[in-house]
Design a protein around this motif. Structure first.
Motif, PDB file in Angstrom:
ATOM      1  N   ALA A   1      42.315  41.717  40.149  1.00 59.60           N
ATOM      2  CA  ALA A   1      41.964  42.702  39.122  1.00 59.60           C
ATOM      3  C   ALA A   1      42.747  42.465  37.843  1.00 59.60           C
ATOM      4  CB  ALA A   1      42.223  44.113  39.652  1.00 59.60           C
TER       5      ALA A   1
ATOM      6  N   GLY B   1      38.367  54.181  44.731  1.00 56.32           N
ATOM      7  CA  GLY B   1      38.474  52.855  45.325  1.00 56.32           C
ATOM      8  C   GLY B   1      37.620  51.818  44.626  1.00 56.32           C
ATOM      9  N   PHE B   2      37.455  51.956  43.316  1.00 59.37           N
ATOM     10  CA  PHE B   2      36.646  51.022  42.532  1.00 59.37           C
ATOM     11  C   PHE B   2      37.234  49.625  42.658  1.00 59.37           C
ATOM     12  CE2 PHE B   2      34.917  49.265  38.524  1.00 59.37           C
ATOM     13  CZ  PHE B   2      33.581  49.586  38.716  1.00 59.37           C
ATOM     14  N   ASN B   3      36.399  48.627  42.915  1.00 60.54           N
ATOM     15  CA  ASN B   3      36.938  47.307  43.235  1.00 60.54           C
ATOM     16  C   ASN B   3      36.776  46.264  42.144  1.00 60.54           C
ATOM     17  OD1 ASN B   3      34.237  46.842  43.323  1.00 60.54           O
ATOM     18  ND2 ASN B   3      34.145  46.313  45.505  1.00 60.54           N
ATOM     19  N   ASN B   4      36.288  46.641  40.970  1.00 61.78           N
ATOM     20  CA  ASN B   4      36.152  45.675  39.876  1.00 61.78           C
ATOM     21  C   ASN B   4      37.119  46.036  38.766  1.00 61.78           C
ATOM     22  OD1 ASN B   4      35.297  44.137  37.595  1.00 61.78           O
ATOM     23  ND2 ASN B   4      33.310  43.834  38.582  1.00 61.78           N
ATOM     24  N   GLY B   5      38.269  45.363  38.752  1.00 64.89           N
ATOM     25  CA  GLY B   5      39.306  45.669  37.765  1.00 64.89           C
ATOM     26  C   GLY B   5      38.901  45.343  36.347  1.00 64.89           C
TER      27      GLY B   5
ATOM     28  N   ARG C   1      46.816  49.079  41.526  1.00 65.25           N
ATOM     29  CA  ARG C   1      46.531  49.947  42.675  1.00 65.25           C
ATOM     30  C   ARG C   1      45.089  49.837  43.158  1.00 65.25           C
ATOM     31  NH1 ARG C   1      50.664  51.711  39.945  1.00 65.25           N
ATOM     32  NH2 ARG C   1      52.317  52.940  40.929  1.00 65.25           N
ATOM     33  N   LEU C   2      44.326  48.929  42.557  1.00 62.93           N
ATOM     34  CA  LEU C   2      42.958  48.697  43.006  1.00 62.93           C
ATOM     35  C   LEU C   2      42.952  47.712  44.177  1.00 62.93           C
ATOM     36  CD1 LEU C   2      41.030  48.282  39.618  1.00 62.93           C
ATOM     37  CD2 LEU C   2      41.217  50.334  41.037  1.00 62.93           C
ATOM     38  N   PRO C   3      41.847  47.642  44.933  1.00 60.68           N
ATOM     39  CA  PRO C   3      41.730  46.594  45.943  1.00 60.68           C
ATOM     40  C   PRO C   3      41.865  45.213  45.294  1.00 60.68           C
ATOM     41  CG  PRO C   3      40.013  48.248  46.236  1.00 60.68           C
ATOM     42  CD  PRO C   3      40.687  48.557  44.937  1.00 60.68           C
ATOM     43  N   ARG C   4      42.547  44.310  45.925  1.00 59.17           N
ATOM     44  CA  ARG C   4      42.816  42.961  45.400  1.00 59.17           C
ATOM     45  C   ARG C   4      43.441  43.063  43.994  1.00 59.17           C
ATOM     46  NH1 ARG C   4      37.433  39.642  45.645  1.00 59.17           N
ATOM     47  NH2 ARG C   4      38.874  37.894  45.335  1.00 59.17           N
ATOM     48  N   PRO C   5      44.612  43.678  43.885  1.00 57.01           N
ATOM     49  CA  PRO C   5      45.217  43.928  42.575  1.00 57.01           C
ATOM     50  C   PRO C   5      45.495  42.673  41.768  1.00 57.01           C
ATOM     51  CG  PRO C   5      46.792  44.299  44.339  1.00 57.01           C
ATOM     52  CD  PRO C   5      45.456  44.144  44.987  1.00 57.01           C
TER      53      PRO C   5
ATOM     54  N   TYR D   1      33.115  38.098  39.933  1.00 52.13           N
ATOM     55  CA  TYR D   1      33.898  39.336  40.025  1.00 52.13           C
ATOM     56  C   TYR D   1      33.884  40.071  38.685  1.00 52.13           C
ATOM     57  CZ  TYR D   1      38.019  42.365  40.526  1.00 52.13           C
ATOM     58  OH  TYR D   1      38.875  43.436  40.548  1.00 52.13           O
TER      59      TYR D   1
END
Length: 458
Positions: free
Chosen positions: A283, A418-422, A276-280, A362
């Protein structure tokens, strides 16, 4: 003239005296040297186990359809390890309940009942539409991959009896402080795995190659365990008049089973939030790589649990084993802190793990912050061993639930913000999980110490 029966009785008494003399040879007070001698072979065993899983993954990657083979095997193996946890837990349970030959036989019966109680699920998933639903709807495998996953889990059913027997025999070796024998068994497993993969791949292909190879190598390892452990079994006294009832064994073991199951379930719960994070897809992929590196380097810390459980025989041993656990945990913490150096971090992720420069950037400091994972894992494993040795296992169920709750909390906050670093989020969740578990267990240890009841239960 003496009767045959009398000679048999005298023979049993002689074996009992031999067993008692062997027990007397174990120092009453454990030393740091004893702890390192016990833990060292287990450290090597843990690394060899990780290598064996990598060998299977590598062999499946060379199949005509590697993506389908790896996906089907991975999902089947995840189910096998997670829902087979009650059976894996029997090794820890056995360490605390097999001082005599009669108790070994009782543990084998207890483990057999556990195996029968969970084994039906493997068969049901392999031959009924339940498997189509689980692997297709829950795990999201495509219709072309589901049959391979069902076949793999059905084949893995054959592994359960060998795991049962191996767990009890390895517990015997741990009680006798013969952990080097366990390492020999793992080396044999690794060698037989390579041969098994080659042999099986001559007849079949796909995910079931990994399943059959795993079964064959564990069968070889179990055969060795029985042969190597049989003399240890014969040296035990037949009975000491204190055979634990099944109710006591169950009361002791069910929290340990929950502990094992939830530990395997942590990554599954985390994957739900990573998706469910940005760019799953990025991640999940990068966290999987970081998690793989962390598992290879930190898996020996899990053996602190059985080390403390096996060596803690007297209340005065607690201080020595605490120092030992702190030292080992500190070493692994320093090891993981080296990944804060960009050169080592980049070499590991780019050259060894094959990540692109973009994905390495990343990942960021995800490997470096694994220093916190090392410290929290070491604390949790040490506290588990102490409480299991003291037979205060009920709190393990509470700490396991707290561990999952911590993962959910970190994941929910990351998704909300909306944290973007999985990769960083995943490692942070693992640190929070083990730190929360450690806090719960340490509080319980403090309560027992205050009451004066913190002492080994055997």
């Amino acid at each position: 003239m003496r009767t045959t029966a009398a000679r048999y009785v005298d023979g049993d008494r002689g074996r009992d005296r031999e067993a008692l003399s062997a027990t007397d040879q174990i120092p009453e007070r454990v030393s740091l040297r004893d702890a390192y001698r016990f833990f060292g072979p287990l450290l090597l065993m843990a690394e060899l186990m990780m290598i064996s899983h990598a060998i299977i993954a590598g062999s499946l990657a060379r199949m005509p359809d590697p993506v389908s083979a790896i996906a089907a095997y991975s999902v089947a193996f995840f189910f096998h390890t997670t829902f087979g946890s009650p059976l894996w837990a029997c090794q820890m349970v056995s360490i605390s309940f097999i001082p005599t030959r009669a108790s070994v036989r009782r543990m084998l019966k207890f483990s057999f009942v556990i195996m029968c109680a969970i084994g039906w699920a493997w068969v049901a998933l392999g031959i009924t539409p339940l498997g189509d639903w689980l692997f297709g709807s829950v795990f999201g495998l495509g219709p072309e991959i589901v049959p391979a996953a069902k076949d793999s889990i059905l084949v893995m059913t054959l592994m359960l009896p060998t795991v049962l027997l191996r767990s009890v025999m390895y517990a015997l070796m741990m009680r006798a402080r013969k952990t080097l024998l366990i390492t020999y068994g793992t080396i044999l497993r690794l060698g037989s795995l390579v041969l098994a993969i080659w042999a099986v791949s001559q007849f079949i292909e796909g995910a079931v190659v990994g399943a059959w190879a795993l079964i064959l190598c564990i069968a070889c390892e179990t055969t060795y365990a029985v042969v190597a452990g049989w003399p240890l079994y014969r040296r035990l006294p037949e009975d000491d008049g204190k055979l634990a009832p099944y109710r006591e064994i169950w009361s002791f073991s069910w929290p340990i089973m929950i502990m094992h199951a939830t530990e395997h379930g942590v990554n599954f719960v985390m994957s739900l939030f990573l998706a469910r994070l940005p760019r799953p897809e990025v991640a999940v992929a990068v966290f999987s790589v970081i998690d793989s590196v962390a598992k290879v380097l930190l898996s020996p810390l899990r053996n602190l649990t059985v080390t403390v459980q096996s060596l803690l025989n007297h209340k005065r041993d607690i201080q020595v084993l605490t120092v030992f656990c702190v030292q080992v945990t500190a070493v692994f913490g320093v090891l993981m802190s080296l990944f804060f150096f960009p050169s080592l971090n980049d070499f590991t992720l780019v050259e060894v793990m094959g990540l692109s420069r973009e994905l390495t950037n990343y990942a960021g400091v995800a490997l470096g912050i694994c220093v916190g994972l090392a410290l929290s894992m070491g604390a949790a494993a040490s506290a588990r061993g102490l409480l299991i040795a003291c037979r205060a296992t009920k709190v393990l169920a509470i700490s396991s639930a707290a561990r999952l709750a911590a993962v959910v909390a970190v994941g929910a906050i990351a998704v909300q913000l909306g944290f973007n670093n999985g990769a960083v989020m995943g490692i942070t969740a693992l640190i929070a999980a083990f730190a929360t578990e450690s806090a719960v267990l340490i509080i319980r240890i403090g309560q027992l110490r205050t009451r004066g009841t913190l002492s080994p239960g055997r």
